[in-house]
Every structure is written in C-alpha cells, then in structure tokens.
Design an enzyme around this catalytic site. Structure first.
Site, PDB file in Angstrom:
ATOM      1  CB  VAL A  88     -19.593 -58.540 -23.926  1.00 47.76           C
ATOM      2  CG1 VAL A  88     -18.481 -57.815 -23.151  1.00 47.76           C
ATOM      3  CG2 VAL A  88     -20.961 -58.295 -23.333  1.00 47.76           C
ATOM      4  CE  LYS A  89     -17.048 -52.691 -22.697  1.00 46.82           C
ATOM      5  NZ  LYS A  89     -17.737 -52.208 -21.485  1.00 46.82           N
TER       6      LYS A  89
END
Ligand SMILES: C=C(NCc1c(COP(=O)(O)O)cnc(C)c1O)C(=O)O
Length: 359
Positions: free
Chosen positions: A46-47
C-alpha cells in the site's frame, strides 16, 4: 484495456477488491467482506502509493535534483521499498533507516533496488537520536543534498489515499451490480484499516465521507503495545509491550494520522497471535498471500463485527478491509514458518507418508 506502461510507477495501485466469501461464511457473516489487496501493487504494498506521490510532489516543488539528491527516509520498510523503486526509475540516491525488528526480506529488497540501509535499535523511542527517525535526521544534516520526504508529516501521504485508494474502492463497489446471489448496498458501508503513520486510514476515510457516504463507518486497528487507539484507555494495559507484526502501531502520534472522531469512528486493538492466525486463514481459505498486518486488519474486522451484529447480519452491506502487503516480505519469519512448515501433519500428509513407506 491492457497497454504498454512507461515504467513501474504506472503499475502502482489499481489493486483488486476481492470477496472474502469463505472467511465470511466461516464466521457466519451475512454482510459482504471485501479485501483491498495491496500486495498486488508494483512494489508489493500500500505504501507504493505515497512513495510515488511524495517523490512527484517534491519534484514539482523543485526539491529534488536528478543525479544529486539523496532521499533519506525512516521507515518500517514498505515506504522505503516504494521510494527506492521510484528513485531507481528517476535517478535519485536513497538511504533508508530501518529498525532491527523489520524483516531481512525488506532489507534485501531495499538493497536490490539500490538503497543504502542503516539498521537502528527497535527499542529506541521515536524522539531518541538513536531511533530510525533520529538517525535519518542526523544523516540529512551531514549528507550533501540529503532530503527527508517525511511520511509522518507529509500531506501527500494521506492525500495519495484520498485520491487513489479510496476512489478505487468506491468505484469497485458502485460498478459491481447487486444480484440475487450477491446482494450489495452498492455503497461502502464500513472500512477497517490498520494504522502506522495513519495516512491510509485518514485518506481513505476522507474519500468515503466527503464524496461517497458520510455514514460510512471507519474503524482503526492498533496492535497491543501501540498508543494510536482512541480512547487512550484502550492502550493503557499494553502500552510499550513489544509486538512482532510490522508496519502498524507507534509510540507517538504521527501528524498525518487524523484524530478527528468524524474521520475515524472507532478503534480496535489486536495482538500478534490473532493477526498471524488470520493470515493463515486468508491463505488457506482465500488463497491470498498476505503479510502480518493484513491479519491484524482482518482479525480486527472480525472482532468488531462480533460487536456489531446489526452490520454483520445485514445482507448486502459492504465491509472493506485493507490488506497492506504480502507474505514475501516475511518468508523467513518464525511466525510464518511455524505455521506454514511445522503445523500438524494433515490426513493427506499422513496418507502420503503411508504410501511412500510401502516397498
Ligand atoms: C509506515 C510504513 N508502513 C505502513 C504499513 C501499514 C500502515 O499504513 P499507514 O498508511 O502508514 O498507516 C500497514 N501495514 C504495513 C505492512 C505497512 O508497511 C512504512 O513502510 O514505513
């Protein structure tokens, strides 16, 4: 339509929202349980989204000089991997400060992408000069052209989720028609999300409540040992306890984590055992090779739904759980190997052993 992309950054995000029907059935849920599967992003988590957003914003602001700038970032690993991927493509050097508890797999990926990695003591408080944040700040002062993009305070962290992750979830739910066998409210009714910097949950919440469904319930998941949950009474018994899951929980409140109760409606605490058992459930039932904090998010979701039968037992409500990264970040970790390789032999394994013993 499939097309040729210019570089890996164009393959960041746009992850699938996948039904977790078998887990839902195991827990007697009537609502839809939907996983946002972020390990399918280019850098594996997600980063990636905030790494791309922070680098591109810094370029627009003239803060990065190709061939000269050195991006320095304190991280639990995934933001670093996203930054190292972006900087490999764009031509910036990278130094990552990484607490010792974080996996060898993340360090190897960082180094493979060309980053320098400095390990720091996990137990150092966030404001200690020895912490991953303290060492990053010391390096920024001494390294020419060093710049910390600062995921803990950078507005492009939550903003990336407000303009990408949130709208992807909304679009998927709205564009999937309700049928007699798969009833849907066509709205995102609940989002459950772990918090590290808090950028994901804060950004997704704003996307939901500003533009889609002001009544969407947003639930934060905070590991025992961390102090992010509200009210703080939830944290008292376990504050400071060590925990193994990586990426969520802190000993300080990051600036990008919204403390507005209209953004994050409730918090739930989870522990390592629940998290890692939930990882195994996702693998064995849904075929999803998720990482530890995905287990925290799912176990938090299931605990919350036990308290909210009104949601759990309503056909067609959409409960979205954010699954931040994948197991390939943790393959050598004891918590994974003990479950994957050393579990009780299955009846099938016993049958195989019997056959192979025969002459
Ligand atoms: C803060 C960082 N990671 C956040 C993270 C999170 C939390 O995402 P936040 O948007 O930072 O709250 C959940 N799960 C995993 C595996 C993560 O890596 C980091 O990689 O530096």
């Amino acid at each position: 339509m499939p097309q040729i992309l210019n570089n890996a950054l164009e393959a960041v995000g746009n992850t699938p929202l996948i039904r977790l029907d078998k887990v839902a059935k195991l827990h007697g849920l009537k609502c839809n349980l939907l996983g946002k599967v972020e390990f399918m992003s280019a850098g594996g988590s997600v980063k990636d989204r905030i790494a791309k957003a922070m680098v591109e914003a810094a370029e627009k602001e003239g803060k990065l000089v190709p061939g000269k700038s050195v991006v320095i970032e304190p991280t639990s690993g995934n933001t670093g991997i996203g930054l190292a991927m972006a900087c490999a493509i764009k031509g910036y050097s990278v130094i990552i400060t990484l607490p010792n508890k974080m996996s060898l797999e993340k360090e190897a990926a960082l180094r493979a992408l060309g980053a320098e990695v400095v390990r720091t003591p996990t137990e150092a408080a966030w404001d200690s000069p020895q912490s991953h944040i303290g060492i990053a700040r010391k390096l920024q002062k001494e390294i020419p052209y060093g710049i910390i993009l600062d995921q803990y305070g950078n507005i492009n962290n939550p903003l990336a989720h407000e303009i990408t992750t949130g709208p992807e979830i909304i679009e998927a739910v709205k564009s999937t028609p309700s049928t007699s066998s798969r009833v849907s409210s066509q709205k995102v009714d609940v989002v459950v999300c772990g918090a590290g910097t808090g950028g994901t949950i804060s950004g997704i919440s704003r996307a939901m409540k500003k533009t889609h469904n002001k009544d969407c319930i947003v639930v934060g998941v905070d590991p025992d040992g961390s102090i992010l949950a509200i009210p703080s009474s939830l944290n008292r018994k376990t504050e400071g306890d060590a925990y193994v899951v990586e990426g969520i929980g802190y000993d300080f409140i990051p600036d990008v984590l919204s403390r507005d109760p209209t953004d994050i409606d409730e918090w739930i605490k989870t522990n390592d055992t629940e998290a890692f058992d939930a990882v195994q459930a996702l693998m064995r039932n849904e075929g999803l090779l998720v990482g530890g904090s995905s287990g925290s998010a799912l176990s938090g979701t299931l605990k919350w739904l036990k308290r909210r039968k009104d949601i759990a037992e309503t056909l067609g409500l959409n409960v979205v759980v954010i699954l931040p990264d994948g197991i390939r970040n943790y393959m050598s970790k004891d918590w994974f190997l003990s479950r994957a390789l050393h579990g009780e032999p299955t009846p099938l394994a016993q049958a195989i052993a019997r056959v192979l013993q025969e002459p």
